[in-house]
Write a protein that holds these residues in place. Sequence first.
Motif: not given
Lengths: 121, 282
Positions: A48-50, A53-54, A57, A75, A78-79, A121, B74, B79-80, B82-83, B91-92, B95-96
């Motif tokens: 759904a989001q992020g 970021i995933q 990782q 985002k 940044r990771v 988001a 993570a 909702y991703n 945290l990485a 932290t993001f 998105l939390c």
Amino acid sequence: MKIAITTSGDSLAAPLDSRFGRAPRFLLLELADGSFTLVDNRQNLDAAQGAGIQAAQNLAATGARALITGHCGPKAFRVLQAAGIQVYTTPGAPTVAAAVEAYRAGRLQPLAAADVEGHWA
Amino acid sequence: MILAIASGKGGTGKTSVAVALAQAATGKVQYVDCDVEAPNGHLFLHPAITERREACLPVPAVDAARCTGCGECARFCQYNALAALGTNVLTFPELCHGCGGCAKLCPAGAIREVPRRIGVVESGQAGTVRVTQGRLDVGHPAAPPLIRAVKRQAGADGLAILDCPPGTACPVVAAVRGCDALLLVTEPTPFGRHDLTLAVALARGLRLPLAVAINRCDTGDRQTEAYCRAEGLPVLLRLPDDRRVAEAYSRGEGMLAARPEWARLFRQLPAAMATLGQGGAP
């Protein structure tokens, strides 16, 4: 040194996928001998989001030191930066092989910041 | 009694009906604007806002000195937000969703929750009507936590009319959950009916006592009435299209300013809603 290239296919002749977070997979290339493996990123297609970021990782866990893709948002960047992975973008490259060739020839410059806006988001 | 007003399709008259219900009520009544992305009941009720509180969401803050780099936080976060890169956990907060799972799971106790502002909850009086509304901060994507804060601040004192957001997604679920009865305001058009069927499915999924109000009932087609009959949905309110109501609206007045004789219809509605069965079955 291993570098990762985003792709929808499974070989060097496959097209470069210009997305990072929602690319179906990464082709992980060992520069020293040209061998490669494929890293699945499909679990992110429905996130759904992020997704970026995933994906970042996942990529960090492979030990890749550089990424070649089409675009990279804030985002994910940044990771990737925190993971010490250099990001190169070449959205016009027709294939994975062409992207790697441009990288090897020194025609790509590492990004200093995200090159596209973040999502909602 | 908590009476929620929702619709599926936007622009069917949720706020107009909710405001009229609040203004027609005789006992203790409050109007609660749960449409926190675009609260508009205040345009017709004109409350004097006397209370304003910040609403916050608990988001993770990671103590790097304690982190062991296990990555549980993570992996847990759907909702991703945290990485985890070893002991470097990014932290993001944007998105939390504030579930607190990461802090509970962390075996090292390295995560604590810190408040992050998402909007404000305001209350005030408009004549006999107590008004509570939420305003989501611009740029914050998730309405449900603020909707829950609005409902907490309003409480269940007297008759509480909840003006819900349009659609059938998470914000609507957050708004209608726990209400005593749900009134779906629709219009007799294919679009209105399409979204009504979605809203009915949502209400039945939540096992809410349910009824329908058809606004501008003398326009459009007859299919909505037929649908309600076939589904056993009681139509408790039919409001005709009325230019005077539209003119009052454009002046920032509720429909009862133009049609005071309709107050009787609205005054009777909560008692009728109180006798409804679950999911609209009579």
